[in-house]
Write a protein that holds these residues in place. Structure first.
Motif: not given
Length: 312
Positions: A199-202, A209-217, A239-246
């Protein structure tokens, strides 16, 4: 809209009665943390709320009342780490209390709707690489079959938590050691039937086997809804956070977990003072509306864009 409940405080643990009252009444108020005199009224009708994302270290107070959310789609971000009360001061015992709560929640709503967070990961003389690997392994084995996803992240330093981290003598690993550590976690997670992501990692850990992901997915929410949604990246996050708007409905300096790494609380004295204003029947969480403050109806809408195609 997506409702975030909440990055700012543990509503499921400490304010679930307030939240269920808000669901019953169909609206709530939330202050703008950047401008406290601005208060928004949020319509909580299922017509507008596409999904609720709960963040918590202990959702037990909600378990008996989940039927009250039958008209909503939702999932839980459940933080469960190996830290003791020296770090997570008011979180109940993990093995005796929190693992059974996690399993109970999963049994009620399904393993795809409870995401295990082992974060933030920090290293001290006590919480070493070896300690984390052992704790992660024990928790992963206990949660095998109760969740499909694990999210990890490494502690970030903010002005609000700098003093606590300095007092703990927190240190950072060089990149090679950090990657080796992450590889170990990946093996453990996959062994226990879990997809692991950051989560939010550069740092790129895809080779392990570890992907970039987000919390509000967006992808997960579309699966829960059974349709596509039109949503953009949340511009208010890093910037590193992939969460969508909430829309986050929490209030800073109201979480009583007392975690030393937390960025959402200035100090426990502020939390205690703010909690004096908690009224389970108030539209506003831990606050008092002043005469000169204006309440504005926030424009909200569903993000649904149509049914998912079976061939997508």
């Amino acid at each position: 809209m997506i409702l975030s409940v909440s990055r700012r405080t543990d509503i499921p643990c400490f304010y679930s009665d307030w939240f269920f009252n808000r669901i019953k009444d169909g609206f709530l108020y939330v202050r703008n943390p950047m401008n406290p005199h601005q208060i928004s009224r949020i319509n909580l009708s299922p017509e507008f709320v596409d999904c609720i994302v709960f963040w918590t270290k202990n959702p037990e107070p909600m378990l008996a009342r989940l039927d009250e959310l039958k008209d909503y789609h939702y999932y839980f971000q459940f933080t469960l780490t190996g830290y003791g009360r020296d770090i997570e001061c008011n979180v109940p015992h993990k093995r005796d209390k929190m693992i059974p709560v996690f399993r109970n929640l999963s049994a009620k709503i399904g393993s795809d709707r409870v995401i295990w967070r082992y974060d933030p990961i920090m290293f001290t003389s006590k919480y070493t690489i070896e300690y984390h690997i052992k704790a992660f392994s024990q928790i992963a084995e206990a949660l095998n079959g109760y969740t499909k996803r694990c999210i990890i992240s490494f502690v970030d330093t903010y002005t609000k938590n700098q003093r606590n981290l300095d007092a703990l003598q927190e240190y950072r690993l060089e990149e090679s050691k950090l990657k080796s550590f992450a590889e170990n976690l990946s093996h453990i997670a996959h062994k226990n039937g879990m997809k692991i992501s950051t989560c939010a990692e550069q740092l790129d850990l895809s080779e392990y086997g570890i992907s970039h992901s987000c919390c509000i997915d967006k992808e997960l929410i579309e699966e829960l809804l059974g349709c596509k949604i039109k949503a953009q990246k949340d511009k208010n996050q890093r910037k590193e956070c992939g969460c969508i708007e909430s829309i986050d409905v929490g209030t800073y300096n109201t979480c009583k977990n007392g975690c030393k790494y937390c960025y959402a609380n200035f100090k426990m004295e502020s939390v205690i003072e703010n909690c004096k204003n908690y009224d389970v029947n108030s539209p506003l969480l831990c606050g008092v509306i002043q005469r000169n403050e204006k309440i504005t109806e926030r424009k909200v809408k569903s993000l649904k864009a149509g049914q998912l195609s079976l061939i997508e």
